[in-house]
Design a protein around this motif. Sequence first.
Motif, PDB file in Angstrom:
ATOM      1  N   ARG A  98       2.788   5.784  -3.076  1.00 35.69           N
ATOM      2  CA  ARG A  98       4.287   6.778  -3.631  1.00 35.69           C
ATOM      3  C   ARG A  98       4.047   6.751  -5.292  1.00 35.69           C
ATOM      4  NH1 ARG A  98       6.935   4.545   0.758  1.00 35.69           N
ATOM      5  NH2 ARG A  98       7.361   2.425  -0.325  1.00 35.69           N
ATOM      6  N   LYS A  99       3.587   5.805  -5.826  1.00 36.86           N
ATOM      7  CA  LYS A  99       3.562   5.650  -7.241  1.00 36.86           C
ATOM      8  C   LYS A  99       2.402   6.746  -7.790  1.00 36.86           C
ATOM      9  CE  LYS A  99       2.412   2.463 -11.036  1.00 36.86           C
ATOM     10  NZ  LYS A  99       2.050   1.110 -11.666  1.00 36.86           N
ATOM     11  N   ALA A 100       1.181   6.748  -7.106  1.00 36.91           N
ATOM     12  CA  ALA A 100       0.258   7.644  -7.414  1.00 36.91           C
ATOM     13  C   ALA A 100       0.816   9.064  -7.183  1.00 36.91           C
ATOM     14  CB  ALA A 100      -0.841   7.431  -6.373  1.00 36.91           C
ATOM     15  N   ALA A 101       1.618   9.250  -6.005  1.00 39.87           N
ATOM     16  CA  ALA A 101       2.171  10.496  -5.755  1.00 39.87           C
ATOM     17  C   ALA A 101       3.007  11.203  -6.789  1.00 39.87           C
ATOM     18  CB  ALA A 101       3.054  10.702  -4.375  1.00 39.87           C
ATOM     19  N   ARG A 102       3.671  10.294  -7.297  1.00 35.91           N
ATOM     20  CA  ARG A 102       4.650  10.518  -8.593  1.00 35.91           C
ATOM     21  C   ARG A 102       4.038  11.119  -9.813  1.00 35.91           C
ATOM     22  NH1 ARG A 102       7.807   6.105  -6.485  1.00 35.91           N
ATOM     23  NH2 ARG A 102       6.946   4.812  -7.986  1.00 35.91           N
ATOM     24  N   PRO A 117       0.944  -1.225   0.005  1.00 39.11           N
ATOM     25  CA  PRO A 117       0.132   0.210   0.072  1.00 39.11           C
ATOM     26  C   PRO A 117       1.060   1.283   0.027  1.00 39.11           C
ATOM     27  CG  PRO A 117      -1.062  -1.651   1.436  1.00 39.11           C
ATOM     28  CD  PRO A 117       0.414  -2.143   0.950  1.00 39.11           C
ATOM     29  N   ALA A 118       1.922   1.151   0.701  1.00 38.03           N
ATOM     30  CA  ALA A 118       2.817   2.284   0.864  1.00 38.03           C
ATOM     31  C   ALA A 118       3.549   2.752  -0.785  1.00 38.03           C
ATOM     32  CB  ALA A 118       3.852   2.381   1.815  1.00 38.03           C
ATOM     33  N   ASP A 119       3.994   1.634  -1.245  1.00 38.04           N
ATOM     34  CA  ASP A 119       4.279   1.776  -2.489  1.00 38.04           C
ATOM     35  C   ASP A 119       3.245   2.207  -3.598  1.00 38.04           C
ATOM     36  OD1 ASP A 119       6.919   0.449  -1.704  1.00 38.04           O
ATOM     37  OD2 ASP A 119       6.421  -1.390  -2.415  1.00 38.04           O
ATOM     38  N   GLU A 120       2.110   1.889  -3.429  1.00 38.67           N
ATOM     39  CA  GLU A 120       1.139   2.242  -4.409  1.00 38.67           C
ATOM     40  C   GLU A 120       0.822   3.910  -4.282  1.00 38.67           C
ATOM     41  OE1 GLU A 120      -0.688   0.994  -6.664  1.00 38.67           O
ATOM     42  OE2 GLU A 120      -0.572  -1.191  -6.542  1.00 38.67           O
TER      43      GLU A 120
END
Length: 355
Positions: A18-22, A13-16
């Motif tokens: 971060r990906k959305a934020a990028r 969930p944290a990686d998801e």
Amino acid sequence: MSDVTGEQESLSPADELRKAARILERHAEYGQRIIDEAKRQRDQDKRKGYFIGMSGCLLPDGAADDGISVNAVSDEPIFTLTPVTNRPDIGSLSRALIPEQRPNLSYLSHLSRAITHELYIAERIAKTPQAALNVAYRAISLLRLKTNCLINGISFSEVPWGQIAAHSADVEMQPLEEPRRALWGSRSAITEDDLTWVTLRLARDFDLHEQPSYRLAYDSAADAPFLKDSRTAVARIWSGIESLFDVQNELSFRLSMYAAVLISDDFQQRIDIQANFKRLYALRSKAVHGAKLDTAKLDQALTHSWCLLRDLLLACIRTGPSLPSTAELDRALLGRQLARDDGALTRATDRAHDA
């Protein structure tokens, strides 16, 4: 495919997040680049005037990037026709519009996607928005007649599209017309010579436009290519052709003769014009009265009739500030040539007044 799916499923969930934020950061950066470029253009652009967003416009390869212009004695452009770059995103457009226009945001954003080029009209030749709209209508119509490039005026504003993102709550944009698809294709390009030709003949066009018969023919040529039905368009075109001549009887014969002497002074060309006119008049009768016509014949009636109306209007511009009378045309049939000055008047186009 399973590897990709597995990789996606393995993200925490944290990686998801971060990906959305990028992704959101990239969108923000893109929007900021639009704003920065809009500010750069605004700081460098000293033009004062009005801007018509256009669709259907083609420029020659050598002018495709920088556009074309007509300059005055001071080397300042009075007209330019340029490609639209740095188009605002919907957020920039929303921020730039005056509050009263924000309810129309979705429609204006829809129109903006059809705009490919922009016609600039200098304030020195159009002092008010209404005067600029008058000039724009005639300039766009004359460009169609001169080039057969079936362009449309989509929007009107005092800010070029490329600079809208630099504004905040002060842009007023007026929709002009829906992007319209022409009944026939055209790949004609507009050159700098074409724009100059239009500039030199706008004053003549304003003179002629005072006459209802010319205005009907002119508006017919402007509207007909964009009607939804070919037979209706043929009827519209021929109402314009017939309006140019005060003829109540022997229509096909007299109209064809008058058209021939109006368009050309050359004997052989007159013979060809008269024969073409009578052929098209016969097709016109079948088209508007519902007779059976195959697609090729109907297309021919449509496009060739429009070209005939175009040639007649251009001949009117070459001939004088008023339409030749029936008596003048009769004298031309007996051998006296019509006076021609090519319509290249040098009077300023600021004779245009607010309607």
